[in-house]
Design a protein around this motif. Structure first.
Motif, PDB file in Angstrom:
ATOM      1  N   SER A   7      16.985   3.537   4.304  1.00 42.82           N
ATOM      2  CA  SER A   7      17.451   2.161   4.089  1.00 42.82           C
ATOM      3  C   SER A   7      17.370   1.333   5.371  1.00 42.82           C
ATOM      4  O   SER A   7      18.377   0.774   5.849  1.00 42.82           O
ATOM      5  CB  SER A   7      18.890   2.146   3.562  1.00 42.82           C
ATOM      6  N   PRO A   8      16.185   1.214   5.968  1.00 41.31           N
ATOM      7  CA  PRO A   8      16.049   0.446   7.210  1.00 41.31           C
ATOM      8  C   PRO A   8      16.273  -1.042   6.967  1.00 41.31           C
ATOM      9  O   PRO A   8      16.133  -1.529   5.840  1.00 41.31           O
ATOM     10  CB  PRO A   8      14.607   0.724   7.633  1.00 41.31           C
ATOM     11  N   ASP A   9      16.621  -1.759   8.018  1.00 40.92           N
ATOM     12  CA  ASP A   9      16.800  -3.209   7.898  1.00 40.92           C
ATOM     13  C   ASP A   9      15.460  -3.920   7.746  1.00 40.92           C
ATOM     14  O   ASP A   9      15.357  -4.901   7.014  1.00 40.92           O
ATOM     15  CB  ASP A   9      17.531  -3.744   9.137  1.00 40.92           C
ATOM     16  N   VAL A  10      14.455  -3.434   8.471  1.00 38.35           N
ATOM     17  CA  VAL A  10      13.116  -4.032   8.414  1.00 38.35           C
ATOM     18  C   VAL A  10      12.077  -2.924   8.373  1.00 38.35           C
ATOM     19  O   VAL A  10      12.166  -1.946   9.121  1.00 38.35           O
ATOM     20  CB  VAL A  10      12.845  -4.942   9.637  1.00 38.35           C
ATOM     21  N   ILE A  11      11.077  -3.099   7.502  1.00 33.20           N
ATOM     22  CA  ILE A  11       9.962  -2.166   7.412  1.00 33.20           C
ATOM     23  C   ILE A  11       8.718  -2.894   7.899  1.00 33.20           C
ATOM     24  O   ILE A  11       8.288  -3.877   7.287  1.00 33.20           O
ATOM     25  CB  ILE A  11       9.752  -1.694   5.969  1.00 33.20           C
ATOM     26  N   VAL A  12       8.161  -2.457   9.024  1.00 36.93           N
ATOM     27  CA  VAL A  12       6.940  -3.060   9.563  1.00 36.93           C
ATOM     28  C   VAL A  12       5.769  -2.331   8.928  1.00 36.93           C
ATOM     29  O   VAL A  12       5.542  -1.145   9.198  1.00 36.93           O
ATOM     30  CB  VAL A  12       6.897  -2.949  11.099  1.00 36.93           C
ATOM     31  N   MET A  13       5.021  -3.026   8.084  1.00 35.49           N
ATOM     32  CA  MET A  13       4.058  -2.396   7.186  1.00 35.49           C
ATOM     33  C   MET A  13       2.607  -2.776   7.489  1.00 35.49           C
ATOM     34  O   MET A  13       2.241  -3.954   7.499  1.00 35.49           O
ATOM     35  CB  MET A  13       4.389  -2.800   5.749  1.00 35.49           C
ATOM     36  N   ASP A  14       1.775  -1.759   7.740  1.00 39.79           N
ATOM     37  CA  ASP A  14       0.335  -1.966   7.808  1.00 39.79           C
ATOM     38  C   ASP A  14      -0.188  -2.052   6.372  1.00 39.79           C
ATOM     39  O   ASP A  14       0.487  -1.620   5.424  1.00 39.79           O
ATOM     40  CB  ASP A  14      -0.312  -0.797   8.559  1.00 39.79           C
ATOM     41  N   LEU A  15      -1.389  -2.599   6.185  1.00 40.26           N
ATOM     42  CA  LEU A  15      -1.912  -2.748   4.833  1.00 40.26           C
ATOM     43  C   LEU A  15      -2.959  -1.704   4.474  1.00 40.26           C
ATOM     44  O   LEU A  15      -2.890  -1.073   3.425  1.00 40.26           O
ATOM     45  CB  LEU A  15      -2.498  -4.156   4.646  1.00 40.26           C
ATOM     46  N   ARG A  16      -3.932  -1.507   5.344  1.00 40.53           N
ATOM     47  CA  ARG A  16      -5.001  -0.557   5.041  1.00 40.53           C
ATOM     48  C   ARG A  16      -4.630   0.832   5.551  1.00 40.53           C
ATOM     49  O   ARG A  16      -4.599   1.074   6.755  1.00 40.53           O
ATOM     50  CB  ARG A  16      -6.317  -1.013   5.679  1.00 40.53           C
ATOM     51  N   MET A  17      -4.341   1.721   4.610  1.00 37.50           N
ATOM     52  CA  MET A  17      -3.987   3.097   4.949  1.00 37.50           C
ATOM     53  C   MET A  17      -4.569   4.016   3.889  1.00 37.50           C
ATOM     54  O   MET A  17      -4.784   3.600   2.743  1.00 37.50           O
ATOM     55  CB  MET A  17      -2.456   3.257   5.002  1.00 37.50           C
TER      56      MET A  17
END
Length: 208
Positions: A47-57
């Motif tokens: 349950s993180p406050d912010v998820i820093v997400m890449d797109l191409r994986m």
């Protein structure tokens, strides 16, 4: 303390982001994922406050992962950080529920500020991305006018500055008011105009 989950298939990039976040006061990395499947699992468990997400994986991509995370926890804050700022990635990411969209060539300070904004309920966008959103909206067929005649002078000023892509802090500095007051005005603007988020407000600012 802002708890951050990093999602990127490149270990070197994750290591750099971890060093950047962990060195920042009031921010800590609580987990890392190299693909979307693990990201969904960690988001549910941590349950993180912010998820820093890449797109191409590989496997489950960032857009699919974002959609699954938001479906399970609608209040989750997913901040896209990617090399690809084209429309083919931008709009699907927003439709999946991402709260913001930054490019990987952004300065470190912009990324850290974006994480803070996302954690506080704002929608951080690279200036290039926000300009593209506005340009596309302006070039598109005009929507039916929204009801904005009941805005106060201050609310109209805030709306104009949101349209320029300014953050809450920048608006507060420009108008010489507190950030809390800016948030109050933005909440009122969303209620009065029926805009569900900051992006819609920015687009509306260019239509009125």
């Amino acid at each position: 303390m802002i708890r951050v989950l990093l999602v990127d298939d490149q270990q070197l990039i994750r290591a750099g982001l971890r060093m950047l976040c962990d060195a920042e006061a009031g921010m800590e990395v609580v987990g890392e994922a190299g693909d979307g499947r693990v990201a969904v699992e960690l988001a549910a468990r941590l349950s993180p406050d912010v998820i820093v997400m890449d797109l191409r994986m590989p496997g489950v991509d960032g857009i699919t992962a974002t959609s699954r995370i938001i479906s399970a926890r609608p209040a989750a804050r997913v901040l896209v950080l990617t090399t690809f700022g084209d429309d083919d990635h931008l709009y699907p990411a927003l439709q999946a529920g991402a709260c913001g969209f930054l490019l990987k060539d952004a300065p470190p300070a912009e990324l850290l500020n974006g994480i803070r904004q996302a954690a506080s309920g704002e929608s951080p966008f690279s200036q290039e991305v926000l300009r593209r959103l506005v340009r596309r909206a302006v070039d598109a067929k005009p929507e039916a006018p929204r009801r904005v005649e009941n805005l106060t002078v201050r609310e109209q000023e805030v709306l104009d500055l949101v349209g320029e892509g300014l953050s809450n802090t920048e608006i507060a500095e420009r108008m010489h008011i507190g950030v809390t007051t800016v948030k109050t005005h933005i909440t009122a603007l969303m209620t009065k105009t029926g805009s569900p988020n900051r992006v819609r407000l920015a687009l509306l600012a260019h239509r009125v």
